[in-house]
Design a protein around this motif. Structure first.
Motif, PDB file in Angstrom:
ATOM      1  N   THR A 421      32.693  49.569  45.847  1.00  0.00           N
ATOM      2  CA  THR A 421      33.528  50.629  45.295  1.00  0.00           C
ATOM      3  C   THR A 421      34.990  50.419  45.683  1.00  0.00           C
ATOM      4  OG1 THR A 421      33.414  52.115  47.222  1.00  0.00           O
ATOM      5  CG2 THR A 421      31.593  52.216  45.631  1.00  0.00           C
ATOM      6  N   THR A 422      35.872  51.051  44.941  1.00  0.00           N
ATOM      7  CA  THR A 422      37.298  50.979  45.255  1.00  0.00           C
ATOM      8  C   THR A 422      37.686  51.928  46.381  1.00  0.00           C
ATOM      9  OG1 THR A 422      37.789  52.594  43.514  1.00  0.00           O
ATOM     10  CG2 THR A 422      37.918  50.260  42.927  1.00  0.00           C
ATOM     11  N   ASP A 423      36.736  52.656  46.936  1.00  0.00           N
ATOM     12  CA  ASP A 423      37.027  53.542  48.063  1.00  0.00           C
ATOM     13  C   ASP A 423      37.253  52.761  49.353  1.00  0.00           C
ATOM     14  OD1 ASP A 423      36.356  56.368  46.846  1.00  0.00           O
ATOM     15  OD2 ASP A 423      34.733  55.032  46.221  1.00  0.00           O
ATOM     16  N   PHE A 424      36.814  51.535  49.371  1.00  0.00           N
ATOM     17  CA  PHE A 424      36.982  50.669  50.545  1.00  0.00           C
ATOM     18  C   PHE A 424      37.723  49.399  50.111  1.00  0.00           C
ATOM     19  CE2 PHE A 424      33.486  53.433  51.547  1.00  0.00           C
ATOM     20  CZ  PHE A 424      33.645  53.720  52.900  1.00  0.00           C
ATOM     21  N   PRO A 425      38.493  48.790  51.014  1.00  0.00           N
ATOM     22  CA  PRO A 425      39.375  47.683  50.594  1.00  0.00           C
ATOM     23  C   PRO A 425      38.694  46.345  50.385  1.00  0.00           C
ATOM     24  CG  PRO A 425      39.615  48.061  52.952  1.00  0.00           C
ATOM     25  CD  PRO A 425      38.699  49.145  52.431  1.00  0.00           C
ATOM     26  N   VAL A 426      37.424  46.200  50.824  1.00  0.00           N
ATOM     27  CA  VAL A 426      36.852  44.856  50.780  1.00  0.00           C
ATOM     28  C   VAL A 426      36.647  44.345  49.367  1.00  0.00           C
ATOM     29  CG1 VAL A 426      35.800  44.878  53.082  1.00  0.00           C
ATOM     30  CG2 VAL A 426      34.546  45.837  51.140  1.00  0.00           C
ATOM     31  N   GLU A 427      36.432  45.233  48.399  1.00  0.00           N
ATOM     32  CA  GLU A 427      36.276  44.750  47.018  1.00  0.00           C
ATOM     33  C   GLU A 427      37.586  44.140  46.521  1.00  0.00           C
ATOM     34  OE1 GLU A 427      37.511  45.976  43.898  1.00  0.00           O
ATOM     35  OE2 GLU A 427      38.844  47.409  44.875  1.00  0.00           O
ATOM     36  N   GLN A 428      38.711  44.694  46.966  1.00  0.00           N
ATOM     37  CA  GLN A 428      40.000  44.106  46.592  1.00  0.00           C
ATOM     38  C   GLN A 428      40.174  42.739  47.241  1.00  0.00           C
ATOM     39  OE1 GLN A 428      43.484  46.572  47.263  1.00  0.00           O
ATOM     40  NE2 GLN A 428      44.868  44.817  47.139  1.00  0.00           N
ATOM     41  N   PHE A 429      39.807  42.624  48.510  1.00  0.00           N
ATOM     42  CA  PHE A 429      39.923  41.330  49.185  1.00  0.00           C
ATOM     43  C   PHE A 429      39.035  40.280  48.502  1.00  0.00           C
ATOM     44  CE2 PHE A 429      40.715  44.115  53.098  1.00  0.00           C
ATOM     45  CZ  PHE A 429      42.090  44.070  52.920  1.00  0.00           C
ATOM     46  N   TYR A 430      37.854  40.712  48.072  1.00  0.00           N
ATOM     47  CA  TYR A 430      36.930  39.803  47.383  1.00  0.00           C
ATOM     48  C   TYR A 430      37.566  39.268  46.099  1.00  0.00           C
ATOM     49  CZ  TYR A 430      32.468  38.367  45.168  1.00  0.00           C
ATOM     50  OH  TYR A 430      31.447  37.673  44.573  1.00  0.00           O
ATOM     51  N   ARG A 431      38.214  40.151  45.338  1.00  0.00           N
ATOM     52  CA  ARG A 431      38.869  39.726  44.104  1.00  0.00           C
ATOM     53  C   ARG A 431      40.077  38.835  44.391  1.00  0.00           C
ATOM     54  NH1 ARG A 431      41.343  43.631  42.090  1.00  0.00           N
ATOM     55  NH2 ARG A 431      40.737  45.437  43.337  1.00  0.00           N
ATOM     56  N   GLU A 432      40.822  39.170  45.423  1.00  0.00           N
ATOM     57  CA  GLU A 432      42.042  38.415  45.715  1.00  0.00           C
ATOM     58  C   GLU A 432      41.746  37.028  46.267  1.00  0.00           C
ATOM     59  OE1 GLU A 432      44.645  40.916  48.082  1.00  0.00           O
ATOM     60  OE2 GLU A 432      45.387  41.846  46.231  1.00  0.00           O
ATOM     61  N   ALA A 433      40.597  36.870  46.905  1.00  0.00           N
ATOM     62  CA  ALA A 433      40.263  35.572  47.485  1.00  0.00           C
ATOM     63  C   ALA A 433      40.063  34.494  46.425  1.00  0.00           C
ATOM     64  CB  ALA A 433      39.005  35.694  48.345  1.00  0.00           C
ATOM     65  N   ARG A 434      39.666  34.898  45.218  1.00  0.00           N
ATOM     66  CA  ARG A 434      39.198  33.914  44.244  1.00  0.00           C
ATOM     67  C   ARG A 434      40.294  33.019  43.682  1.00  0.00           C
ATOM     68  NH1 ARG A 434      37.677  30.260  42.576  1.00  0.00           N
ATOM     69  NH2 ARG A 434      35.835  29.692  41.372  1.00  0.00           N
ATOM     70  N   ILE A 435      41.549  33.419  43.797  1.00  0.00           N
ATOM     71  CA  ILE A 435      42.612  32.596  43.235  1.00  0.00           C
ATOM     72  C   ILE A 435      42.827  31.308  44.024  1.00  0.00           C
ATOM     73  CG2 ILE A 435      44.415  33.805  44.544  1.00  0.00           C
ATOM     74  CD1 ILE A 435      44.716  32.173  41.050  1.00  0.00           C
ATOM     75  N   HIS A 436      42.509  31.305  45.306  1.00  0.00           N
ATOM     76  CA  HIS A 436      42.949  30.207  46.165  1.00  0.00           C
ATOM     77  C   HIS A 436      42.269  28.860  45.896  1.00  0.00           C
ATOM     78  CE1 HIS A 436      44.403  33.821  48.261  1.00  0.00           C
ATOM     79  NE2 HIS A 436      45.464  33.067  48.372  1.00  0.00           N
ATOM     80  N   PRO A 437      41.020  28.820  45.456  1.00  0.00           N
ATOM     81  CA  PRO A 437      40.481  27.511  45.059  1.00  0.00           C
ATOM     82  C   PRO A 437      41.087  26.961  43.768  1.00  0.00           C
ATOM     83  CG  PRO A 437      38.708  29.033  45.640  1.00  0.00           C
ATOM     84  CD  PRO A 437      39.958  29.849  45.506  1.00  0.00           C
ATOM     85  N   ILE A 438      41.922  27.781  43.097  1.00  0.00           N
ATOM     86  CA  ILE A 438      42.469  27.386  41.804  1.00  0.00           C
ATOM     87  C   ILE A 438      43.916  26.931  41.911  1.00  0.00           C
ATOM     88  CG2 ILE A 438      43.013  28.188  39.464  1.00  0.00           C
ATOM     89  CD1 ILE A 438      40.687  30.209  39.777  1.00  0.00           C
ATOM     90  N   HIS A 439      44.792  27.790  42.458  1.00  0.00           N
ATOM     91  CA  HIS A 439      46.215  27.435  42.366  1.00  0.00           C
ATOM     92  C   HIS A 439      46.632  26.424  43.431  1.00  0.00           C
ATOM     93  CE1 HIS A 439      47.667  31.192  44.906  1.00  0.00           C
ATOM     94  NE2 HIS A 439      46.786  30.476  45.536  1.00  0.00           N
ATOM     95  N   GLU A 440      47.765  25.777  43.154  1.00  0.00           N
ATOM     96  CA  GLU A 440      48.277  24.647  43.942  1.00  0.00           C
ATOM     97  C   GLU A 440      47.278  23.486  43.994  1.00  0.00           C
ATOM     98  OE1 GLU A 440      51.253  24.542  44.551  1.00  0.00           O
ATOM     99  OE2 GLU A 440      51.746  26.642  44.263  1.00  0.00           O
ATOM    100  N   GLY A 441      46.621  23.261  42.890  1.00  0.00           N
ATOM    101  CA  GLY A 441      45.647  22.174  42.787  1.00  0.00           C
ATOM    102  C   GLY A 441      44.245  22.692  43.029  1.00  0.00           C
TER     103      GLY A 441
END
Length: 597
Positions: A421-441
């Motif tokens: 749920t969006t009541d807790f911050p971990v779902e946001q962290f989960y979504r934000e983590a996914r970019i890093h295997p993609i950008h900067e190569g």
């Protein structure tokens, strides 16, 4: 929202107990610093992160940037944040005193960026994108370009970006189509083309945006050899005024995470009115840009660890407070429930996060330390540090990025339904983590880089240097039974890595495609071994410190020892399956035909 988002104690452990970062002050460039000044920098970072960045974490996710009348509008709080970073000297902190900088080691600055990223990743990227762009200008630009652009960039009034990607040329930069045509003014070109996925490529929190952009000068060599680097401002300075420079924002991408920082689609020179300024020599743009890209790749790994660390502490706080069930052996339902942290499987998920993240943080700070040696040391010490940094950069970028997706998933799992749920911050962290295997190569690109370039450069000298460093730490653990047990396992892992490497190199001359087909798996195997090395280093220090430690520090060091044991028991063992695959002669991904999917 969780109160703790990083551990000041753990950061100090890495910097001062493992790396002994104070040693950097022996070099003339860093000699004005000491432990006290380093701590002041980190304390200032913690204060800014806690008071300015973290309060906007959720708001920036919910109120994502929007394109309004041709301009991207971002959260109104960002303007003061970016200006604060400029006023406090963060943007040019690593640069020389003559440039208004602080000659701050990368080791300390990257530790600070870790704190900022853990507080609010989206907000943290704006100033340090500018740092990277400004560093390209100061490294390769003419004095006139430096004087024209960098003062306002350092002050946080002008944003800097890296503009590489195009619709049909993502990782394949040799295929870019953006063109540059000389004007009658020396060093000045008309730029035409488009760029996509440009981080902070347009926004209203700064007065101007300066793109460090790749383009091909008409009539130049084909492919990557024809790429040049240009400074392309959104508004070009002329006679004390800022003139519109025909860099139009065609769109803003709406992302699954990292929403507070806009990613722009730019149309350049659509009205034949975009002026760019050549940076350095013609046709050397890609080699220049790799300076920024390599710095950014260590930064991406650090950002991944930042987000993962924030998720870890959020899940740890929840696990300590959330009562559910009773211990497995307790059959009396009248007994009170216990916090879920008492359950072995929850401890497993917490240990998984701790082991991956603190091991990765150690590697990233180690790479930062090598970067400082490259900058400040001389002779063999400088050369060896450069080789080690080159070798470890694809691992430092990719391992934390890939594993950060899994550690944040574990954080969500610990919270159960609440984590979804969006009541807790971990779902946001989960979504934000996914970019890093993609950008900067992408991870695949870094696998090719490690196996196809870095392992074999200078006849394998970098690998030889790394093995020597690891062997020194293995020898240092032989005195204690616990350390010896870990070092024996790491020695065996090095043997597996060497066997796989030699096998793949033997395949290379006859079948390049087969040689590189599973480079991503090789990167994973190498990454696990390197993180195991980092945990051996942390174990050595923890064992030595335990006997004289007070209670809080005893708990800290015991936690380190258990996290090391976890990594060796649960993660290092994965290399056996990876090596079996990499040694196999079955080339299923090569022989699979497109039509069979």
């Amino acid at each position: 929202m969780a109160n703790q988002f990083y551990s000041k104690r753990d950061l100090a452990f890495h910097l001062y107990e493992v790396l002994n970062a104070e040693q950097l002050t022996q070099f003339p460039y860093f000699q004005d610093h000491n432990r006290e000044s380093f701590d002041m920098v980190l304390d200032a970072a913690g204060q800014i992160a806690g008071s300015l960045l973290k309060p906007l974490l959720t708001e920036m996710d919910r109120q994502e940037p929007q394109l309004v009348d041709g301009k991207i509008r971002v959260h109104p709080g960002l303007a003061s944040i970016i200006r604060r970073f400029g006023e406090d000297g963060w943007i040019n902190a690593p640069f020389s005193y003559e440039e208004g900088g602080q000659q701050l080691p990368a080791t300390i600055l990257n530790a600070a960026t870790f704190i900022f990223g853990a507080a609010n990743y989206s907000a943290s990227v704006f100033p340090f994108l500018t740092t990277g762009a400004a560093n390209l200008l100061r490294s390769f630009g003419s004095p006139e370009l430096i004087d024209t652009f960098t003062p306002n960039m350092y002050a946080g009034r002008w944003q800097g970006t890296m503009a590489l990607t195009e619709p049909d040329a993502g990782s394949s930069l040799s295929d870019i189509t953006t063109t540059a045509e000389p004007t009658d003014q020396p060093g000045t070109y008309k730029i035409r083309g488009q760029k996509i996925y440009i981080s902070a490529g347009d926004h209203d929190a700064c007065e101007n945006v300066v793109h460090l952009m790749l383009a091909k000068i008409k009539g130049g060599p084909v492919g990557a050899k024809g790429i040049s680097l240009f400074a392309v401002p959104q508004k070009r300075p002329e006679n004390g005024r800022l003139l519109v420079n025909d860099v139009l924002t065609a769109g803003v991408y709406h992302k699954m995470g990292y929403k507070g920082a806009p990613i722009a689609h730019l149309m350049v020179g659509s009205n034949d009115g975009c002026i760019g300024y050549l940076v350095g020599e013609p046709h050397k743009g890609l080699s220049y840009m790799f300076q920024m890209m390599n710095e950014a790749r260590v930064g991406v790994g650090m950002n991944a660890v930042s987000i993962g660390t924030a998720a870890y502490y959020a899940s740890l706080e929840y696990a300590r407070e959330r009562p559910q069930g009773r211990l497995i052996a307790e059959k009396d339902p009248s007994k009170p429930q216990v916090p879920i942290i008492c359950h072995a499987d929850v401890k497993r998920m917490l240990l998984f996060q701790k082991a991956v993240l603190e091991g990765s943080l150690g590697l990233l700070l180690q790479c930062s330390y090598y970067a400082d040696l490259v900058h400040a040391a001389e002779g063999d010490e400088q050369e060896n540090a450069a080789l080690l940094l080159d070798l470890l950069t694809p691992i430092a970028k990719s391992y934390p990025s890939e594993m950060g997706c899994l550690t944040t998933s574990a954080a969500v799992q610990i919270l159960g339904g609440a984590g979804y749920t969006t009541d807790f911050p971990v779902e946001q962290f989960y979504r934000e983590a996914r970019i890093h295997p993609i950008h900067e190569g992408t991870t695949g690109i870094h696998g090719l880089d490690l196996l196809g370039r870095k392992v074999i450069m200078q006849n394998g000298k970098a690998v030889t240097l790394l093995l020597a460093e690891i062997q020194k730490d293995i020898i240092a653990t032989q005195a204690s039974p616990e350390g010896s047990a870990l070092s024996d396992q790491l020695s065996a892992a090095l043997g597996i890595l060497d066997n796989v490497t030699q096998h793949l190199l033997s395949v290379a001359p006859s079948d390049t495609e087969a040689f590189l087909a599973d480079a991503t798996l090789y990167l994973e195997l190498f990454g696990i071994v390197v993180i195991a090395w980092q945990w051996l280093r942390q174990t050595i220090i923890s064992q030595q410190a335990l006997s004289d430690a007070h209670e809080d520090d005893r708990n800290f060091y015991q936690g380190k020892r258990m996290a090391a044991r976890y990594f060796y028991e649960y993660e290092l063992v994965k290399i056996h399956a990876l090596s079996r695959r990499l040694l196999s002669a079955d080339r299923v991904t090569v022989t699979m035909q497109n039509e069979w999917f």
